[in-house]
Write a protein that holds these residues in place. Structure first.
Motif, short mmCIF file in Angstrom:
data_model
loop_
_atom_site.label_atom_id
_atom_site.label_comp_id
_atom_site.label_asym_id
_atom_site.label_seq_id
_atom_site.Cartn_x
_atom_site.Cartn_y
_atom_site.Cartn_z
N ARG A 132 47.27 41.48 32.07
CA ARG A 132 48.27 42.20 32.03
C ARG A 132 48.96 43.31 31.86
NH1 ARG A 132 51.61 36.52 32.42
NH2 ARG A 132 50.85 35.40 33.63
N ALA A 133 49.18 43.66 30.74
CA ALA A 133 49.67 45.09 30.49
C ALA A 133 48.42 46.57 30.84
CB ALA A 133 49.85 44.95 28.54
N GLU A 134 47.47 45.89 30.50
CA GLU A 134 46.25 46.76 31.03
C GLU A 134 46.42 46.77 32.88
OE1 GLU A 134 43.05 48.82 31.01
OE2 GLU A 134 44.02 48.14 30.05
N LEU A 135 46.18 46.11 33.20
CA LEU A 135 47.04 45.98 34.72
C LEU A 135 48.18 46.75 35.31
CD1 LEU A 135 45.74 45.49 37.64
CD2 LEU A 135 47.41 43.09 37.68
N ARG A 163 49.25 49.34 32.86
CA ARG A 163 49.24 50.59 32.72
C ARG A 163 48.10 51.47 33.46
NH1 ARG A 163 44.72 53.39 30.89
NH2 ARG A 163 43.71 51.59 30.42
N ARG A 164 47.00 50.44 34.13
CA ARG A 164 46.11 51.19 35.60
C ARG A 164 47.02 51.37 36.30
NH1 ARG A 164 40.05 47.88 34.78
NH2 ARG A 164 39.87 48.83 32.19
N GLU A 165 48.28 50.56 37.13
CA GLU A 165 49.22 50.52 38.26
C GLU A 165 49.85 51.93 37.94
OE1 GLU A 165 50.94 46.90 38.53
OE2 GLU A 165 49.78 46.18 39.89
N GLU A 166 50.21 52.14 36.72
CA GLU A 166 51.09 53.68 36.42
C GLU A 166 50.10 54.48 36.06
OE1 GLU A 166 52.98 53.14 32.67
OE2 GLU A 166 53.94 50.91 32.95
N GLU A 167 48.61 54.55 36.07
CA GLU A 167 48.06 56.04 36.26
C GLU A 167 47.89 55.86 37.27
OE1 GLU A 167 44.72 54.98 33.34
OE2 GLU A 167 45.53 55.37 31.48
N ALA A 168 47.76 55.18 38.19
CA ALA A 168 47.18 55.55 39.75
C ALA A 168 47.97 56.32 40.31
CB ALA A 168 46.40 54.02 40.05
N ALA A 169 49.96 55.69 40.63
CA ALA A 169 50.45 56.27 40.65
C ALA A 169 51.49 57.68 40.73
CB ALA A 169 52.42 55.55 40.29
N ALA A 170 50.65 57.89 38.32
CA ALA A 170 51.14 59.06 38.58
C ALA A 170 49.68 60.11 39.22
CB ALA A 170 51.52 59.43 36.60
N ALA A 171 49.03 59.29 39.11
CA ALA A 171 47.72 60.36 39.75
C ALA A 171 48.35 60.64 41.54
CB ALA A 171 46.07 59.62 39.91
N GLU A 172 48.05 59.08 42.22
CA GLU A 172 48.89 59.61 43.33
C GLU A 172 50.00 61.14 43.42
OE1 GLU A 172 50.85 57.82 46.92
OE2 GLU A 172 50.12 56.44 45.48
N ALA A 173 51.24 60.64 42.62
CA ALA A 173 52.31 62.18 42.87
C ALA A 173 51.80 63.09 42.72
CB ALA A 173 53.45 60.68 41.63
N ASP A 174 50.36 63.16 41.69
CA ASP A 174 49.85 64.16 41.27
C ASP A 174 49.44 64.80 42.89
OD1 ASP A 174 51.32 64.49 38.85
OD2 ASP A 174 49.04 63.85 37.23
N ALA A 175 48.47 64.33 43.18
CA ALA A 175 47.58 64.61 44.54
C ALA A 175 48.51 64.81 45.33
CB ALA A 175 46.78 63.56 44.70
N ILE A 224 41.75 47.61 48.26
CA ILE A 224 42.04 47.79 47.03
C ILE A 224 42.87 46.71 46.18
CG2 ILE A 224 42.68 49.74 44.82
CD1 ILE A 224 42.13 51.97 47.29
N TRP A 225 43.67 46.47 46.37
CA TRP A 225 44.69 45.34 46.00
C TRP A 225 43.92 44.42 45.62
CZ3 TRP A 225 47.83 46.18 42.00
CH2 TRP A 225 49.09 47.56 42.36
N GLY A 226 43.28 43.65 46.95
CA GLY A 226 42.27 42.63 46.79
C GLY A 226 41.04 42.51 45.89
N TRP A 227 40.96 43.26 46.01
CA TRP A 227 39.59 43.67 44.82
C TRP A 227 40.50 43.32 43.65
CZ3 TRP A 227 38.77 47.37 40.92
CH2 TRP A 227 37.78 46.88 40.70
N LEU A 228 41.46 44.27 43.31
CA LEU A 228 41.68 43.49 42.05
C LEU A 228 42.31 42.28 41.66
CD1 LEU A 228 44.48 46.80 41.58
CD2 LEU A 228 41.97 46.45 40.37
N PHE A 229 43.26 41.67 43.30
CA PHE A 229 43.77 40.40 42.57
C PHE A 229 42.18 39.46 42.39
CE2 PHE A 229 47.52 41.57 45.19
CZ PHE A 229 48.06 41.86 44.37
N ALA A 230 41.25 40.09 43.08
CA ALA A 230 39.81 39.63 43.11
C ALA A 230 39.25 38.91 41.76
CB ALA A 230 39.01 39.64 44.12
N LYS A 231 39.86 40.06 40.95
CA LYS A 231 39.38 40.41 39.76
C LYS A 231 39.85 39.33 38.84
CE LYS A 231 36.10 43.78 39.63
NZ LYS A 231 34.70 43.65 39.08
N LEU A 232 41.02 38.79 38.82
CA LEU A 232 41.80 38.78 38.78
C LEU A 232 42.09 36.80 38.05
CD1 LEU A 232 44.50 38.39 36.38
CD2 LEU A 232 45.55 37.54 38.73
#
Length: 173
Positions: free
Chosen positions: A11-14, A16-28, A57-65
């Motif tokens: 959960r912590a890794e997920l 962290r990745r969500e925060e990185e994606a949000a930061a990358a989206e904000a930068d973009a 993309i979210w569906g893919w992440l949930f399938a990974k869960l």
């Protein structure tokens, strides 16, 4: 690496990745040129709304869960598998993914009890109902067969097993 990871680590890794994606989206967005109004000409399509891009993309992440939960069942980590499958059920909306999460949940509950338990049978019943309501005939047949095997191992469930067999015959007819 997953063998030593706990549900909280995943959960912590997920997160962290969500925060990185949000930061990358904000930068973009900050680096992108100002948005222009959507074109009305036939040669240039209008911009695509964000759910069309992000929901798969979210569906893919949930399938990974769900896949992580299945891996935990293979490692006989029943508590982690049940927790991950239950968390996936809270987030998943696509019927096929929900059916798979229910199947993994039933495996984890049965494995934890070292035999078929009433909670595992309840998860299998829910999977059958989900498959039936969404119209997935083959998944309904598969989950019904799994339910029958679980009921056959349960003492005093002969009447219900007979009723489930009749419903399976109707499905396959």
């Amino acid at each position: 690496a997953l063998g030593s990871a706990t549900v909280d680590d995943l959960r912590a890794e997920l997160a962290r990745r969500e925060e990185e994606a949000a930061a990358a989206e904000a930068d973009a967005r900050a680096a992108a040129p100002p948005a222009t109004p959507p074109s009305t000409s036939a040669s240039q399509p209008a911009s695509v709304p964000w759910p069309v891009v992000w929901l798969p993309i979210w569906g893919w992440l949930f399938a990974k869960l769900v896949l992580g939960a299945l891996l935990c069942t293979k490692l006989k980590r029943w508590d982690e598998a049940a927790a991950m499958a239950a968390d996936a059920l809270k987030m998943l909306h696509q019927p096929l993914s929900r059916i798979e999460a229910l199947r993994v949940l039933a495996i984890a509950r049965a494995g934890k009890a070292q035999h078929t338990s009433t909670s595992a049978i309840a998860a299998r019943r829910h999977a059958v109902d989900e498959a039936r309501s969404s119209g997935y005939v083959l998944m309904e047949a598969l989950t019904t067969g799994e339910l029958l095997r679980a009921l056959a191992a349960e003492v005093g469930a002969e009447e219900e097993a007979t009723a489930v067999k009749e419903s399976l015959k109707e499905v396959l007819a």
